[in-house]
Scaffold this active site. Sequence first.
Site, PDB file in Angstrom:
ATOM      1  N   LYS A  31     -26.319  39.202  50.614  1.00 17.36           N
ATOM      2  CA  LYS A  31     -27.509  39.516  49.906  1.00 17.36           C
ATOM      3  C   LYS A  31     -28.364  40.251  50.734  1.00 17.36           C
ATOM      4  O   LYS A  31     -28.742  39.859  52.037  1.00 17.36           O
ATOM      5  CB  LYS A  31     -28.435  38.236  49.412  1.00 17.36           C
ATOM      6  CG  LYS A  31     -27.921  37.709  48.149  1.00 17.36           C
ATOM      7  CD  LYS A  31     -28.745  36.712  47.780  1.00 17.36           C
ATOM      8  CE  LYS A  31     -28.089  35.735  46.816  1.00 17.36           C
ATOM      9  NZ  LYS A  31     -28.808  34.548  46.555  1.00 17.36           N
TER      10      LYS A  31
ATOM     11  N   ASP B 229     -18.769  32.474  34.152  1.00 17.41           N
ATOM     12  CA  ASP B 229     -19.955  32.678  33.596  1.00 17.41           C
ATOM     13  C   ASP B 229     -20.541  33.843  33.425  1.00 17.41           C
ATOM     14  O   ASP B 229     -21.807  34.427  33.519  1.00 17.41           O
ATOM     15  CB  ASP B 229     -21.039  31.914  34.449  1.00 17.41           C
ATOM     16  CG  ASP B 229     -20.836  31.993  36.028  1.00 17.41           C
ATOM     17  OD1 ASP B 229     -20.091  33.048  36.240  1.00 17.41           O
ATOM     18  OD2 ASP B 229     -21.658  31.741  36.937  1.00 17.41           O
TER      19      ASP B 229
ATOM     20  N   ASP C 201     -24.693  38.349  33.809  1.00 12.43           N
ATOM     21  CA  ASP C 201     -24.319  37.085  34.652  1.00 12.43           C
ATOM     22  C   ASP C 201     -25.070  36.283  33.843  1.00 12.43           C
ATOM     23  O   ASP C 201     -26.432  36.229  33.822  1.00 12.43           O
ATOM     24  CB  ASP C 201     -25.035  37.385  36.172  1.00 12.43           C
ATOM     25  CG  ASP C 201     -24.733  36.072  36.770  1.00 12.43           C
ATOM     26  OD1 ASP C 201     -24.646  35.054  36.209  1.00 12.43           O
ATOM     27  OD2 ASP C 201     -24.905  36.031  38.064  1.00 12.43           O
TER      28      ASP C 201
HETATM   29  P1  GTP Z   1     -17.994  30.228  46.162  1.00  8.83           P
HETATM   30  O1  GTP Z   1     -17.650  31.471  46.102  1.00  8.83           O
HETATM   31  O2  GTP Z   1     -17.245  29.325  45.845  1.00  8.83           O
HETATM   32  O3  GTP Z   1     -18.858  29.962  47.004  1.00  8.83           O
HETATM   33  O4  GTP Z   1     -18.771  30.221  44.527  1.00  8.83           O
HETATM   34  P2  GTP Z   1     -20.186  30.778  44.328  1.00  8.83           P
HETATM   35  O5  GTP Z   1     -21.154  29.821  44.296  1.00  8.83           O
HETATM   36  O6  GTP Z   1     -20.222  32.191  44.901  1.00  8.83           O
HETATM   37  O7  GTP Z   1     -19.735  31.127  42.821  1.00  8.83           O
HETATM   38  P3  GTP Z   1     -20.633  31.237  41.527  1.00  8.83           P
HETATM   39  O8  GTP Z   1     -21.497  30.071  41.527  1.00  8.83           O
HETATM   40  O9  GTP Z   1     -21.063  32.725  41.341  1.00  8.83           O
HETATM   41  O10 GTP Z   1     -19.341  30.844  40.444  1.00  8.83           O
HETATM   42  C1  GTP Z   1     -18.377  31.859  39.961  1.00  8.83           C
HETATM   43  C2  GTP Z   1     -17.406  31.217  39.157  1.00  8.83           C
HETATM   44  O11 GTP Z   1     -16.828  30.474  39.793  1.00  8.83           O
HETATM   45  C3  GTP Z   1     -18.418  30.502  38.011  1.00  8.83           C
HETATM   46  O12 GTP Z   1     -17.399  30.678  36.907  1.00  8.83           O
HETATM   47  C4  GTP Z   1     -18.043  29.083  38.533  1.00  8.83           C
HETATM   48  O13 GTP Z   1     -18.051  28.230  37.167  1.00  8.83           O
HETATM   49  C5  GTP Z   1     -16.888  29.162  39.306  1.00  8.83           C
HETATM   50  N1  GTP Z   1     -16.628  28.072  40.288  1.00  8.83           N
HETATM   51  C6  GTP Z   1     -17.748  28.016  41.309  1.00  8.83           C
HETATM   52  N2  GTP Z   1     -17.572  27.136  42.236  1.00  8.83           N
HETATM   53  C7  GTP Z   1     -16.437  26.479  41.606  1.00  8.83           C
HETATM   54  C8  GTP Z   1     -15.509  25.452  42.047  1.00  8.83           C
HETATM   55  O14 GTP Z   1     -15.782  24.735  43.001  1.00  8.83           O
HETATM   56  N3  GTP Z   1     -14.396  25.051  41.064  1.00  8.83           N
HETATM   57  C9  GTP Z   1     -14.056  25.772  40.142  1.00  8.83           C
HETATM   58  N4  GTP Z   1     -13.111  25.439  39.469  1.00  8.83           N
HETATM   59  N5  GTP Z   1     -14.735  26.853  39.846  1.00  8.83           N
HETATM   60  C10 GTP Z   1     -15.904  27.139  40.326  1.00  8.83           C
END
Ligand code: GTP
Length: 360
Positions: free
Chosen positions: A162, A111, A223
């Site tokens: 954060k 993303d 982002d």
């Molecule tokens: P975590 O580090 O796992 O807690 O996720 P986050 O919430 O910090 O990550 P964020 O939401 O910033 O997502 C970063 C990227 O990782 C994005 O492109 C999401 O689509 C992907 N992503 C987040 N969680 C998952 C997951 O559980 N599985 C997969 N395959 N991709 C994920």
Amino acid sequence: MTEAILLVGGKGTRLRPLTVNTPKPMVRAAGVPFLTHQLARARAAGVDHIVLATSYLAEVFEPHFGDGSALGLHIEYVTEKEPLGTGGAIRNVSSRLHSAPDDPILVFNGDILTGLDIAALVATHQQTNADVSLHLTKVPDPRAYGLVPTDETGRVQAFLEKPQTPEEIVTDQINAGAYVFRRSLIDTIPAGRPVSVERETFPDLLATGAHLQGMVDSTYWLDLGTPAAFVRGSADLVLGRAPSPAVPGRCGDRLILPTATVAPDAKLTAGTVVGEGAFIAEGTRISGSVILPNAVIEPGAVITDSLIGTAARVGERSVLTDTVIGDGAVVGADNELRDGARVWCDAMIPPGAVRFSSDQ
Ligand code: GTP
């Protein structure tokens, strides 16, 4: 061979309410599913094998990208039964990688729109003999992000949550969501349970003395977490500010896809994209917006920084600023919507129903 993992799962990956069945990476930015830009940029940087790690609406990716050969890539798809988090998702695709233990594996958050010099990140990784290398970007207001301070050689010192107080803002460097992992490290991430790279993997690695290298690259970085950011990103792709080999046409003020119909006096500016089969009537002004395929914009409508869904309709003289109109929705004539208003898919707003005009 250079291999990469693209993370496109997790929670909340739909661009609500625009797309009921389309995960955000598949929503069209500058005329093609957003993911195409990331895949094409990876390819241009020498990546030839990509594993798409997903957990959500996985069935839409493979029919579109297939084996990846149209993009010069070999793409594989791995779907988690339950979201495994960023680290868990990386670990879960380990068996699909063919690289040698010391080889670099690229990992991209799905993303993020960025002009990162991918080859430079790999070069930094190899020159510093790091275990993991991270793209860091500097943001004017880092309060919404985890911070990543580094020493004078770029070595990462900590991963900070954060910041809550001004004293906690010790750096303006944040994790920009692109990494290089030493292949063998991926197998040290616990398997079969959710793991976050930022909250677990990276801090644990630091605690055990691993070498995490940061590379600050202050290139274009966005982002796409909000619909407004997604619209901005699409416009920046069209304008050429965000570099992508996948923009289907020349960069400029506007991008009009084949089979769209645009009245000669319609004013399309600031990176507006008009999708296939869309109809833009006379006297319209559309700036910095995404008009998805088969949408209809009626005469005199004024649309700014907005996203108009597939086959949606915007009525005559309606004024839309910073809005998202869902697929198939109808905004009747003479409405005024702004400031993040979202019209659900297939909803219908009658003519003259909503205004924001001053009472004066
Ligand atoms: P975590 O580090 O796992 O807690 O996720 P986050 O919430 O910090 O990550 P964020 O939401 O910033 O997502 C970063 C990227 O990782 C994005 O492109 C999401 O689509 C992907 N992503 C987040 N969680 C998952 C997951 O559980 N599985 C997969 N395959 N991709 C994920």
